[in-house]
Write a protein that holds these residues in place. Sequence first.
Motif, short mmCIF file in Angstrom:
data_model
loop_
_atom_site.label_atom_id
_atom_site.label_comp_id
_atom_site.label_asym_id
_atom_site.label_seq_id
_atom_site.Cartn_x
_atom_site.Cartn_y
_atom_site.Cartn_z
N GLN A 113 55.54 -60.07 36.35
CA GLN A 113 54.42 -60.94 35.97
C GLN A 113 54.74 -61.76 34.72
OE1 GLN A 113 51.35 -61.19 37.53
NE2 GLN A 113 50.54 -62.66 36.03
N GLU A 114 55.52 -61.17 33.79
CA GLU A 114 55.86 -61.85 32.54
C GLU A 114 57.26 -62.42 32.54
OE1 GLU A 114 53.63 -62.39 30.21
OE2 GLU A 114 52.13 -61.33 31.40
N TYR A 115 57.97 -62.35 33.66
CA TYR A 115 59.32 -62.90 33.70
C TYR A 115 59.27 -64.42 33.75
CZ TYR A 115 61.42 -58.29 34.72
OH TYR A 115 61.86 -56.99 34.66
N HIS A 116 60.27 -65.05 33.19
CA HIS A 116 60.27 -66.51 33.07
C HIS A 116 60.27 -67.21 34.42
CE1 HIS A 116 60.84 -65.95 28.83
NE2 HIS A 116 60.89 -67.25 28.62
N ARG A 138 56.42 -66.99 35.22
CA ARG A 138 55.37 -67.39 34.29
C ARG A 138 55.66 -68.67 33.52
NH1 ARG A 138 50.93 -64.91 32.16
NH2 ARG A 138 50.30 -65.47 30.03
N TYR A 139 56.91 -68.92 33.20
CA TYR A 139 57.22 -69.98 32.24
C TYR A 139 58.04 -71.13 32.81
CZ TYR A 139 55.54 -66.64 28.76
OH TYR A 139 54.77 -65.77 28.04
N GLU A 178 53.58 -56.03 37.41
CA GLU A 178 53.48 -55.86 35.96
C GLU A 178 54.79 -55.32 35.40
OE1 GLU A 178 51.17 -56.76 33.81
OE2 GLU A 178 50.00 -57.65 35.45
N HIS A 188 64.80 -58.88 28.28
CA HIS A 188 63.40 -59.28 28.46
C HIS A 188 62.68 -59.06 27.13
CE1 HIS A 188 59.42 -59.89 30.00
NE2 HIS A 188 59.04 -58.72 29.50
#
Length: 340
Positions: free
Chosen positions: A80-83, A86-87, A104, A139
């Motif tokens: 969920q927060e990996y580039h 998310r980015y 997650e 990470h």
Amino acid sequence: MLDLRSDTVTLPNAAMRAAIAEANVGDDVYGEDPSINALEKRVAELLGKEDALLCSSGTQSNLLGIMSHCRNGEEYIVGQEYHTYRYEAGGAAVLGSVVPQTIEVEADGTLSLDTIKQRIKPDDPHFPITRLLAFENTHGGQLIDQAYFDEARILADQNGLSMHLDGARLPNAAIASGRSMAELAAPFDSVSLCCSKGLGAPIGSLLAGSKELIARARRWRKMVGGGMRQAGFVAVAIDYALTHQFERIQDDHDNAEWLFEQLSNLLEGTEAKVRYSGTNMTFVDLPESLNADGLRALMAQHDIKLPGGQKLRLVCHLDVNRKKLEHFVELFKRWLNGGR
């Protein structure tokens, strides 16, 4: 100036600029740029892969990697927060019609293998076909244990999946672990290596993998406008960085750890939380009682740039030295004591 917002802000030094000025270049779309050809061969060998492809950015190399593994309507499993989810502006979904299945991220930066197993879709026309597992190392500045990726590789093989690594800070992972980049890349079918972070090149990233995968990626690169013609100027900067600025990444790790120790001492007894990532990042979570806007205003008066918000990610890099950090710590102390 001291800029602690990111390691993407580094500037080429005089020697790198001289190398850029003397670059031997050609038309890379025709495969005729000797500097690019040499760099792609070098990086493929450094990562233990058959071939590599120069891209304009880490976002582009990740995008090409995902699109080269997955057809439209297929799925990649990602943090969920990996580039890559998310980015990077949803590029895989928008441009590749590839479905992200997010999970997650655990506290150590990994994804639960049990959860991954549960998320792999059965062979049923109701579902997209699960094709790829996408990971990061590092990470949030954290080094991921290589044993974890070896286990993930077993799970991938059991389910006929490929694995992609966003190695935006793979050089940091190599320095922190004492392993070669090839060792760290071994479990993966494709690896994205960003060169404009810890390595200090001004631009560029490479995607490495099998000859077949890189051939597909080259076609995708052309489609998304990534054929850069005489881009040997970029390649020689990266080549210089790999030769002269790889081992010195340890300095960034040492500086970040020193900064962590200093700020921990200053903030002891407050509600602030300070954490060292283990590589080149220190994190400071300030309570509302310590308004970070005042800190930023003070630092700006001294040509020091900080990220926004109450949660500060302070990143050490090529253009950060201990003397500059000592000045930063003195100003931080002044701010804490009300000297705004």
